[in-house]
Design a protein around this motif. Structure first.
Motif, PDB file in Angstrom:
ATOM      1  N   ASN A   1      67.916  65.906  88.634  1.00 31.72           N
ATOM      2  CA  ASN A   1      68.619  65.005  87.741  1.00 31.72           C
ATOM      3  C   ASN A   1      67.636  64.210  86.886  1.00 31.72           C
ATOM      4  N   TRP A   2      66.754  64.897  86.214  1.00 30.12           N
ATOM      5  CA  TRP A   2      65.795  64.242  85.335  1.00 30.12           C
ATOM      6  C   TRP A   2      66.513  63.740  84.084  1.00 30.12           C
ATOM      7  N   SER A   3      66.111  62.583  83.610  1.00 32.82           N
ATOM      8  CA  SER A   3      66.675  62.051  82.374  1.00 32.82           C
ATOM      9  C   SER A   3      66.072  62.787  81.184  1.00 32.82           C
ATOM     10  N   GLU A   4      66.614  62.518  80.020  1.00 34.92           N
ATOM     11  CA  GLU A   4      66.005  63.042  78.804  1.00 34.92           C
ATOM     12  C   GLU A   4      64.654  62.360  78.592  1.00 34.92           C
ATOM     13  N   GLN A   5      63.693  63.112  78.086  1.00 39.75           N
ATOM     14  CA  GLN A   5      62.390  62.501  77.843  1.00 39.75           C
ATOM     15  C   GLN A   5      62.461  61.529  76.663  1.00 39.75           C
ATOM     16  N   ARG A   6      61.575  60.557  76.672  1.00 42.40           N
ATOM     17  CA  ARG A   6      61.507  59.603  75.573  1.00 42.40           C
ATOM     18  C   ARG A   6      60.049  59.243  75.322  1.00 42.40           C
ATOM     19  N   MET A   7      59.751  58.847  74.136  1.00 37.55           N
ATOM     20  CA  MET A   7      58.399  58.483  73.751  1.00 37.55           C
ATOM     21  C   MET A   7      58.217  56.972  73.881  1.00 37.55           C
ATOM     22  N   VAL A   8      57.022  56.556  74.306  1.00 33.16           N
ATOM     23  CA  VAL A   8      56.688  55.132  74.342  1.00 33.16           C
ATOM     24  C   VAL A   8      55.371  54.936  73.602  1.00 33.16           C
ATOM     25  N   THR A   9      55.187  53.768  73.034  1.00 29.07           N
ATOM     26  CA  THR A   9      53.973  53.467  72.280  1.00 29.07           C
ATOM     27  C   THR A   9      53.029  52.658  73.156  1.00 29.07           C
ATOM     28  N   VAL A  10      51.801  53.171  73.361  1.00 32.31           N
ATOM     29  CA  VAL A  10      50.834  52.453  74.187  1.00 32.31           C
ATOM     30  C   VAL A  10      49.496  52.236  73.484  1.00 32.31           C
ATOM     31  N   SER A  11      49.189  53.046  72.476  1.00 35.09           N
ATOM     32  CA  SER A  11      47.827  52.998  71.923  1.00 35.09           C
ATOM     33  C   SER A  11      47.760  52.697  70.431  1.00 35.09           C
ATOM     34  N   ALA A  12      48.885  52.286  69.830  1.00 36.27           N
ATOM     35  CA  ALA A  12      48.867  51.979  68.399  1.00 36.27           C
ATOM     36  C   ALA A  12      47.945  50.802  68.095  1.00 36.27           C
ATOM     37  N   GLY A  13      47.874  49.837  69.011  1.00 39.39           N
ATOM     38  CA  GLY A  13      47.079  48.641  68.771  1.00 39.39           C
ATOM     39  C   GLY A  13      45.586  48.893  68.712  1.00 39.39           C
ATOM     40  N   ILE A  14      45.124  50.025  69.217  1.00 33.34           N
ATOM     41  CA  ILE A  14      43.694  50.352  69.151  1.00 33.34           C
ATOM     42  C   ILE A  14      43.431  51.432  68.102  1.00 33.34           C
ATOM     43  N   GLU A  15      44.464  51.729  67.287  1.00 33.00           N
ATOM     44  CA  GLU A  15      44.343  52.744  66.239  1.00 33.00           C
ATOM     45  C   GLU A  15      43.762  54.040  66.803  1.00 33.00           C
ATOM     46  N   ALA A  16      44.414  54.507  67.865  1.00 31.88           N
ATOM     47  CA  ALA A  16      43.937  55.701  68.553  1.00 31.88           C
ATOM     48  C   ALA A  16      44.172  56.952  67.712  1.00 31.88           C
ATOM     49  N   GLY A  17      43.184  57.814  67.723  1.00 35.45           N
ATOM     50  CA  GLY A  17      43.340  59.094  67.041  1.00 35.45           C
ATOM     51  C   GLY A  17      44.037  60.127  67.905  1.00 35.45           C
ATOM     52  N   CYS A  18      44.105  59.855  69.217  1.00 28.64           N
ATOM     53  CA  CYS A  18      44.814  60.735  70.146  1.00 28.64           C
ATOM     54  C   CYS A  18      45.123  59.922  71.399  1.00 28.64           C
ATOM     55  N   THR A  19      46.094  60.376  72.153  1.00 26.20           N
ATOM     56  CA  THR A  19      46.443  59.762  73.436  1.00 26.20           C
ATOM     57  C   THR A  19      46.614  60.907  74.419  1.00 26.20           C
ATOM     58  N   TRP A  20      45.514  61.281  75.066  1.00 32.02           N
ATOM     59  CA  TRP A  20      45.458  62.532  75.824  1.00 32.02           C
ATOM     60  C   TRP A  20      45.688  62.319  77.321  1.00 32.02           C
ATOM     61  N   ALA A  21      46.326  63.322  77.921  1.00 31.14           N
ATOM     62  CA  ALA A  21      46.427  63.478  79.380  1.00 31.14           C
ATOM     63  C   ALA A  21      46.786  62.190  80.111  1.00 31.14           C
ATOM     64  N   PRO A  22      47.920  61.567  79.770  1.00 33.73           N
ATOM     65  CA  PRO A  22      48.288  60.323  80.450  1.00 33.73           C
ATOM     66  C   PRO A  22      48.686  60.558  81.911  1.00 33.73           C
ATOM     67  N   GLU A  23      48.312  59.622  82.759  1.00 37.78           N
ATOM     68  CA  GLU A  23      48.746  59.608  84.157  1.00 37.78           C
ATOM     69  C   GLU A  23      49.028  58.172  84.544  1.00 37.78           C
ATOM     70  N   ALA A  24      49.672  57.995  85.684  1.00 40.66           N
ATOM     71  CA  ALA A  24      49.986  56.655  86.172  1.00 40.66           C
ATOM     72  C   ALA A  24      49.721  56.572  87.661  1.00 40.66           C
ATOM     73  N   SER A  25      49.165  55.458  88.106  1.00 39.60           N
ATOM     74  CA  SER A  25      48.954  55.192  89.522  1.00 39.60           C
ATOM     75  C   SER A  25      49.581  53.845  89.867  1.00 39.60           C
ATOM     76  N   TYR A  26      50.217  53.794  91.032  1.00 40.06           N
ATOM     77  CA  TYR A  26      50.865  52.555  91.458  1.00 40.06           C
ATOM     78  C   TYR A  26      49.847  51.626  92.093  1.00 40.06           C
ATOM     79  N   ASP A  27      49.859  50.367  91.665  1.00 38.47           N
ATOM     80  CA  ASP A  27      48.954  49.360  92.203  1.00 38.47           C
ATOM     81  C   ASP A  27      49.699  48.573  93.278  1.00 38.47           C
ATOM     82  N   GLU A  28      49.395  48.864  94.550  1.00 40.42           N
ATOM     83  CA  GLU A  28      50.074  48.204  95.664  1.00 40.42           C
ATOM     84  C   GLU A  28      49.859  46.693  95.644  1.00 40.42           C
ATOM     85  N   ARG A  29      48.723  46.283  95.132  1.00 43.78           N
ATOM     86  CA  ARG A  29      48.383  44.861  95.147  1.00 43.78           C
ATOM     87  C   ARG A  29      49.264  44.051  94.217  1.00 43.78           C
TER      88      ARG A  29
END
Length: 275
Positions: A1-29
């Motif tokens: 039951n995956w939702s539809e994919q959606r885009m989010v903006t994370v790197s516009a503020g650094i004028e990134a030329g690419c945003t490659w291979a994103p991953e996420a890790s949970y910070d227990e702290r």
């Protein structure tokens, strides 16, 4: 039951030329997810790749990006796994020469920290930092399930971008930097075309059954059975080779055709097309 994919903006503020291979890790702290990716940015004329990170609790709002990994050579494709309170980070040296950590070009280097956003120290690895495992990228690491290994074992997949795709390297000690490359006894999806950049997700047998049911996966038919080292007569419609695994205190069946009702399981060990 995956939702539809959606885009989010994370790197516009650094004028990134690419945003490659994103991953996420949970910070227990902190109870936040740390999302990280590789970018070239306008500030240095897009000279080299760095890893940046942003934090989120809901994957809708994100903090402003900050530098996560920067060395003298470009770095990309970071992946991370936690074990007993230590975070192990695997990154590709994308630069054209050996970086300040001593990692050769186009190899994977390892670092560890007690905090997702803490100070990381290098774990030397003569196996990964070698010509045998050079010209790879897209590392991803996961722990094998208990029914797949007798001891704690992790599998690091690296992508031979020259055409081979992913291949596995195993370790029983994340702190050692020692890995053994598998050359047989495993199967990746995709047939003759191995998968590339991705992330495995560990699931239970019950979850596997639910997924198989949801997607109408058909039960494999037996083609041959090896019982205690001896080949037995098989069933028709050959598609797979299997090995019979004896459960504790379960008797072996006396002959082919007596498997029904036995306390045995079947494990796929090889995929073969029937002639």
């Amino acid at each position: 039951n995956w939702s539809e994919q959606r885009m989010v903006t994370v790197s516009a503020g650094i004028e990134a030329g690419c945003t490659w291979a994103p991953e996420a890790s949970y910070d227990e702290r902190t109870g936040e997810y740390v999302v990280y990716w590789a970018s070239k940015v306008a500030a240095d004329g897009y000279a080299k790749q760095r890893l940046y990170y942003a934090k989120t609790r809901d994957f809708y709002s994100f903090t402003e990006p900050k530098v996560y990994i920067e060395y003298d050579q470009s770095s990309i494709d970071t992946t991370m796994i936690e074990h007993n309170g230590t975070y192990y980070r695997y990154t590709k040296n994308e630069g054209g020469s050996t970086n300040k950590l001593g990692a050769m070009t186009k190899t994977i280097f390892i670092e560890k920290s007690s905090d997702v956003l803490g100070t990381f120290t290098q774990i030397p690895s003569t196996v990964l930092n070698s010509r045998d495992n050079q010209y790879v990228e897209g590392p991803t690491i996961f722990k094998l399930n208990k029914d797949d290994a007798d001891t704690d074992t992790w599998c690091l997949l690296v992508d031979d971008f020259g055409g081979g795709g992913y291949y596995p390297l195993l370790t029983t000690d994340l702190d050692s930097g020692e890995f053994t490359r598998l050359t047989e006894g495993y199967q990746l999806p995709g047939g003759t075309r191995f998968p590339r950049h991705g992330t495995p997700i560990r699931i239970t047998a019950e979850e596997y059954a639910a997924v198989a049911k949801a997607y109408n996966a058909q039960r494999e038919q037996l083609s041959s059975i090896t019982l205690d080292g001896e080949a037995l007569e098989a069933f028709s419609s050959a598609q797979k080779d299997y090995r019979v695994i004896k459960a504790d205190d379960a008797p072996y069946p006396a002959a082919a055709g007596t498997f029904e009702g036995q306390d045995l399981t079947l494990e796929i060990i090889q995929a073969t097309a029937e002639n």
